[in-house]
Motif scaffolding. Sequence first.
Motif, PDB file in Angstrom:
ATOM      1  N   GLU A   1       6.094   6.500   0.185  1.00 50.31           N
ATOM      2  CA  GLU A   1       6.515   5.388   1.036  1.00 50.31           C
ATOM      3  C   GLU A   1       5.578   4.216   0.800  1.00 50.31           C
ATOM      4  O   GLU A   1       4.394   4.402   0.499  1.00 50.31           O
ATOM      5  CB  GLU A   1       6.505   5.789   2.518  1.00 50.31           C
ATOM      6  CG  GLU A   1       7.618   6.762   2.881  1.00 50.31           C
ATOM      7  CD  GLU A   1       7.665   7.051   4.367  1.00 50.31           C
ATOM      8  OE1 GLU A   1       8.785   7.178   4.901  1.00 50.31           O
ATOM      9  OE2 GLU A   1       6.574   7.151   4.990  1.00 50.31           O
TER      10      GLU A   1
ATOM     11  N   TYR B   1      -3.545   0.331  -3.285  1.00 50.88           N
ATOM     12  CA  TYR B   1      -2.888  -0.971  -3.251  1.00 50.88           C
ATOM     13  C   TYR B   1      -2.236  -1.198  -4.614  1.00 50.88           C
ATOM     14  O   TYR B   1      -2.868  -1.056  -5.665  1.00 50.88           O
ATOM     15  CB  TYR B   1      -3.895  -2.074  -2.961  1.00 50.88           C
ATOM     16  CG  TYR B   1      -3.285  -3.461  -2.955  1.00 50.88           C
ATOM     17  CD1 TYR B   1      -2.509  -3.893  -1.896  1.00 50.88           C
ATOM     18  CD2 TYR B   1      -3.499  -4.325  -4.026  1.00 50.88           C
ATOM     19  CE1 TYR B   1      -1.944  -5.169  -1.879  1.00 50.88           C
ATOM     20  CE2 TYR B   1      -2.948  -5.601  -4.029  1.00 50.88           C
ATOM     21  CZ  TYR B   1      -2.170  -6.017  -2.949  1.00 50.88           C
ATOM     22  OH  TYR B   1      -1.616  -7.270  -2.946  1.00 50.88           O
TER      23      TYR B   1
ATOM     24  N   TRP C   1       0.836  -1.192   0.000  1.00 46.61           N
ATOM     25  CA  TRP C   1       0.000   0.000   0.000  1.00 46.61           C
ATOM     26  C   TRP C   1       0.880   1.253   0.000  1.00 46.61           C
ATOM     27  O   TRP C   1       1.909   1.295   0.697  1.00 46.61           O
ATOM     28  CB  TRP C   1      -0.896   0.015   1.244  1.00 46.61           C
ATOM     29  CG  TRP C   1      -1.991  -1.017   1.188  1.00 46.61           C
ATOM     30  CD1 TRP C   1      -3.266  -0.846   0.793  1.00 46.61           C
ATOM     31  CD2 TRP C   1      -1.872  -2.387   1.575  1.00 46.61           C
ATOM     32  NE1 TRP C   1      -3.983  -1.993   0.876  1.00 46.61           N
ATOM     33  CE2 TRP C   1      -3.149  -2.986   1.360  1.00 46.61           C
ATOM     34  CE3 TRP C   1      -0.832  -3.199   2.057  1.00 46.61           C
ATOM     35  CZ2 TRP C   1      -3.416  -4.310   1.619  1.00 46.61           C
ATOM     36  CZ3 TRP C   1      -1.087  -4.528   2.312  1.00 46.61           C
ATOM     37  CH2 TRP C   1      -2.361  -5.075   2.090  1.00 46.61           C
TER      38      TRP C   1
ATOM     39  N   TYR D   1       4.209   0.405   2.222  1.00 47.05           N
ATOM     40  CA  TYR D   1       4.117  -0.672   3.221  1.00 47.05           C
ATOM     41  C   TYR D   1       3.847  -1.963   2.459  1.00 47.05           C
ATOM     42  O   TYR D   1       2.801  -2.135   1.823  1.00 47.05           O
ATOM     43  CB  TYR D   1       3.005  -0.422   4.232  1.00 47.05           C
ATOM     44  CG  TYR D   1       2.697  -1.653   5.061  1.00 47.05           C
ATOM     45  CD1 TYR D   1       3.634  -2.137   5.978  1.00 47.05           C
ATOM     46  CD2 TYR D   1       1.496  -2.344   4.895  1.00 47.05           C
ATOM     47  CE1 TYR D   1       3.374  -3.285   6.723  1.00 47.05           C
ATOM     48  CE2 TYR D   1       1.227  -3.486   5.644  1.00 47.05           C
ATOM     49  CZ  TYR D   1       2.174  -3.957   6.543  1.00 47.05           C
ATOM     50  OH  TYR D   1       1.922  -5.092   7.279  1.00 47.05           O
TER      51      TYR D   1
ATOM     52  N   ASP E   1      -2.449   8.165  -2.549  1.00 50.58           N
ATOM     53  CA  ASP E   1      -2.352   7.762  -1.142  1.00 50.58           C
ATOM     54  C   ASP E   1      -3.312   6.634  -0.834  1.00 50.58           C
ATOM     55  O   ASP E   1      -4.504   6.687  -1.187  1.00 50.58           O
ATOM     56  CB  ASP E   1      -2.673   8.953  -0.232  1.00 50.58           C
ATOM     57  CG  ASP E   1      -1.424   9.707   0.189  1.00 50.58           C
ATOM     58  OD1 ASP E   1      -0.397   9.040   0.416  1.00 50.58           O
ATOM     59  OD2 ASP E   1      -1.465  10.952   0.249  1.00 50.58           O
ATOM     60  N   GLY E   2      -2.783   5.600  -0.179  1.00 48.05           N
ATOM     61  CA  GLY E   2      -3.612   4.476   0.241  1.00 48.05           C
ATOM     62  C   GLY E   2      -3.866   3.455  -0.846  1.00 48.05           C
ATOM     63  O   GLY E   2      -4.532   2.438  -0.588  1.00 48.05           O
TER      64      GLY E   2
ATOM     65  N   GLU F   1       1.786   4.867   0.994  1.00 47.02           N
ATOM     66  CA  GLU F   1       1.536   5.770   2.118  1.00 47.02           C
ATOM     67  C   GLU F   1       2.461   6.979   1.988  1.00 47.02           C
ATOM     68  O   GLU F   1       3.549   6.897   1.441  1.00 47.02           O
ATOM     69  CB  GLU F   1       1.776   5.054   3.456  1.00 47.02           C
ATOM     70  CG  GLU F   1       0.849   3.867   3.677  1.00 47.02           C
ATOM     71  CD  GLU F   1       1.070   3.187   5.026  1.00 47.02           C
ATOM     72  OE1 GLU F   1       1.891   3.714   5.800  1.00 47.02           O
ATOM     73  OE2 GLU F   1       0.428   2.162   5.288  1.00 47.02           O
ATOM     74  N   SER F   2       2.003   8.097   2.469  1.00 45.62           N
ATOM     75  CA  SER F   2       2.809   9.321   2.517  1.00 45.62           C
ATOM     76  C   SER F   2       3.322   9.708   1.126  1.00 45.62           C
ATOM     77  O   SER F   2       4.525   9.796   0.882  1.00 45.62           O
ATOM     78  CB  SER F   2       3.992   9.133   3.487  1.00 45.62           C
ATOM     79  OG  SER F   2       4.723  10.342   3.598  1.00 45.62           O
TER      80      SER F   2
ATOM     81  N   ARG G   1       7.501   1.005   6.743  1.00 41.85           N
ATOM     82  CA  ARG G   1       7.408   1.655   5.430  1.00 41.85           C
ATOM     83  C   ARG G   1       8.811   1.936   4.905  1.00 41.85           C
ATOM     84  O   ARG G   1       9.690   2.365   5.653  1.00 41.85           O
ATOM     85  CB  ARG G   1       6.620   2.961   5.532  1.00 41.85           C
ATOM     86  CG  ARG G   1       5.195   2.757   6.013  1.00 41.85           C
ATOM     87  CD  ARG G   1       4.411   4.053   6.041  1.00 41.85           C
ATOM     88  NE  ARG G   1       4.984   5.030   6.952  1.00 41.85           N
ATOM     89  CZ  ARG G   1       4.431   6.225   7.210  1.00 41.85           C
ATOM     90  NH1 ARG G   1       3.299   6.581   6.625  1.00 41.85           N
ATOM     91  NH2 ARG G   1       4.999   7.057   8.049  1.00 41.85           N
TER      92      ARG G   1
END
Length: 429
Positions: A149, A228, A128, A151, A225-226, A130-131, A207
């Motif tokens: 970033e 997948y 996913w 994850y 953002d967020g 992020e940031s 991350r």
Amino acid sequence: MGLFGCGAELGAETETPSESVAEAAADSPMEHAAKHLDPKYVCPMHPQIIRDEEGTCPICGMDLVKKLMDPMTGKYPEVALTPAVVQTLGVRTAAVERGTLWKYIETLGRIAYDETRLAHVHPRAAGWIESLSLRAEGEPVRAGQELAELYAPAILNAQVDFLLAQDRNAADRRRVSEDKARNILRLLDVPDDVITAIQRDGEARNRVPIRAPIDGIVTKMMARDGMYVTESSEMFTIADLSQVWVMVDIYESQIDWLSEGLSAEMRVPARPGRTWEGKVDYLYPELDPVSRTLRVRLVFDNPDLALKPNMFANVVIYGGPKREVLKIPAEALIVTGEREAVVRVLGDGRFQPVDVVTGMQRGDEVEILSGLDEGDEIVVSGQFLIDSESNLQASFQRMSGVGGSGASDDDDAGDTGGGMTAGGSHAHH
């Protein structure tokens, strides 16, 4: 009626094809052949008026001129014009000369990305985003700049394995295990400085950063953002515009001397007054079957990013001089799709079309490979009407028996001489 005729009725004075055929059939083969090698007298203005002896034209009253027709020569019929007609048509002439043709091609091009300087950023493991650091497409980035970033459980597991291999008191095989774990992290695109920090702190990071691999402009941004993403997801595309490609199409007749490495010059309407110097980078392997052009790729430096992809460009490709070539003005050339010809000046108001083989064309000059000699005088204005009149004469002469119709002994000769003129006649009519 010829192109230069006055439109008067021919009346009983004009011989019909049927009469010519009947006369030819009554002759012996030798008599028929002898007639066609004798001088014929034709009207300069009305080529359909053909006599066996001197006289005047029943239409316009001009004196008939002698014309020896030999169908075996395969030449186009001559056209005789009076000075008044020459002046009316605005006939201009020029001499065939030898000289230098500078090999250069002027063409239009389109600026494109240098595909060797494009970077497509994909994750090495599913996870996913992020940031996210970027806001939109079009932003400039530097190599190593953090874009987002990620994850990813697979990357987190690889970090744990790497930390478990950090026992300094382990045997050599455990050291090999540490190196293997480090390499796995590198294959998952974890930066070396992050691996060093993980080793120093003894802690895994949830991350890991995604960084720009090159300097450039973000031309495509699919990441959000967020989101997948998987290994097949293209999160970003970055283009290095410090060098660009320019794609041009070159006509089939111009590609003979093209080669990689030739210098090129470019101007773009969007940047008036500026020029760029580049070179030919690649000649594509096939021609476009519709336009009959060859795609050629040029490379230009673009340090200030003034050149933008999809801009139109005016391009000149230089290939150096070709010396001692026989050349004529391009406006003198008659191109029909079936033949290339010029009209040669014979003197005394007489003109004759001549087929030629052309070579390189540069601007307003054309190279002549065969068909003309140095010093020949050719027509550069009014040649299309003269060529059409010559083809009409050939048609009339075939109809009246002069060019080879009628008795069987003359048929072969008529085919030899008539085939060439017939081709020209179709091109104009």
